[in-house]
Design a protein around this motif. Sequence first.
Motif, short mmCIF file in Angstrom:
data_model
loop_
_atom_site.label_atom_id
_atom_site.label_comp_id
_atom_site.label_asym_id
_atom_site.label_seq_id
_atom_site.Cartn_x
_atom_site.Cartn_y
_atom_site.Cartn_z
N TYR A 1 36.21 -33.59 19.38
CA TYR A 1 37.06 -32.73 18.54
C TYR A 1 37.80 -33.56 17.50
O TYR A 1 37.77 -33.25 16.31
CB TYR A 1 38.04 -31.95 19.41
N PHE A 2 38.47 -34.62 17.94
CA PHE A 2 39.24 -35.44 17.01
C PHE A 2 38.33 -36.16 16.01
O PHE A 2 38.72 -36.36 14.86
CB PHE A 2 40.15 -36.41 17.75
N GLU A 3 37.13 -36.50 16.43
CA GLU A 3 36.17 -37.12 15.52
C GLU A 3 35.75 -36.13 14.44
O GLU A 3 35.69 -36.48 13.25
CB GLU A 3 34.94 -37.62 16.29
N MET A 4 35.48 -34.89 14.81
CA MET A 4 35.09 -33.87 13.83
C MET A 4 36.24 -33.56 12.88
O MET A 4 36.03 -33.43 11.67
CB MET A 4 34.66 -32.59 14.54
N ILE A 5 37.45 -33.45 13.40
CA ILE A 5 38.61 -33.18 12.56
C ILE A 5 38.85 -34.34 11.60
O ILE A 5 39.16 -34.14 10.43
CB ILE A 5 39.86 -32.91 13.42
N GLY A 6 38.72 -35.56 12.07
CA GLY A 6 38.95 -36.73 11.25
C GLY A 6 37.92 -36.93 10.16
O GLY A 6 38.22 -37.51 9.12
N ASN A 7 36.71 -36.44 10.37
CA ASN A 7 35.64 -36.62 9.39
C ASN A 7 35.63 -35.54 8.31
O ASN A 7 34.92 -35.67 7.33
CB ASN A 7 34.28 -36.63 10.07
N ARG A 8 36.40 -34.51 8.48
CA ARG A 8 36.42 -33.41 7.50
C ARG A 8 37.35 -33.75 6.35
O ARG A 8 38.40 -34.35 6.53
CB ARG A 8 36.86 -32.13 8.18
N ASN A 9 36.97 -33.35 5.17
CA ASN A 9 37.78 -33.57 3.98
C ASN A 9 38.74 -32.39 3.81
O ASN A 9 38.38 -31.36 3.25
CB ASN A 9 36.86 -33.70 2.76
N TRP A 10 39.94 -32.53 4.32
CA TRP A 10 40.93 -31.46 4.27
C TRP A 10 41.67 -31.51 2.93
O TRP A 10 42.44 -32.43 2.69
CB TRP A 10 41.94 -31.60 5.41
N PRO A 11 41.45 -30.55 2.05
CA PRO A 11 42.07 -30.58 0.72
C PRO A 11 43.60 -30.58 0.77
O PRO A 11 44.24 -31.23 -0.04
CB PRO A 11 41.56 -29.30 0.04
N HIS A 12 44.18 -29.86 1.70
CA HIS A 12 45.64 -29.78 1.74
C HIS A 12 46.28 -31.11 2.15
O HIS A 12 47.46 -31.31 1.91
CB HIS A 12 46.09 -28.65 2.68
N LEU A 13 45.52 -32.02 2.72
CA LEU A 13 46.07 -33.32 3.07
C LEU A 13 46.01 -34.31 1.91
O LEU A 13 46.67 -35.33 1.93
CB LEU A 13 45.32 -33.90 4.27
N LYS A 14 45.22 -33.99 0.89
CA LYS A 14 45.07 -34.90 -0.23
C LYS A 14 45.87 -34.49 -1.46
O LYS A 14 46.01 -35.25 -2.38
CB LYS A 14 43.60 -35.01 -0.60
N LYS A 15 46.37 -33.27 -1.47
CA LYS A 15 47.08 -32.77 -2.63
C LYS A 15 48.53 -33.25 -2.62
O LYS A 15 49.24 -33.09 -1.64
CB LYS A 15 47.07 -31.24 -2.64
N LEU A 16 48.95 -33.85 -3.73
CA LEU A 16 50.34 -34.26 -3.89
C LEU A 16 51.12 -33.08 -4.46
O LEU A 16 50.62 -32.30 -5.26
CB LEU A 16 50.44 -35.45 -4.84
#
Length: 66
Positions: free
Chosen positions: A41-56
């Motif tokens: 689970y944590f591997e799949m979550i970590g490999n996904r490109n989450w847009p809300h985590l990259k937006k300043l």
Amino acid sequence: MRMTLLEIVQDVLNDIDSDNVNSIRDTVESEQVAAIVKSCYFEMIGNRNWPHLKKLFQLEHSESIS
């Protein structure tokens, strides 16, 4: 459909014809399956490109209410 970690562990154990469990801590095997599920689970979550985590974004100052 959302499943709990226990439900996933029970499904895996059922598929491999293992003992039925009511808790993840019931057997060593159920604890091992839970650990594998968590790491996947944590591997799949970590490999996904989450847009809300990259937006300043800019925080705005608000006046306090007196």
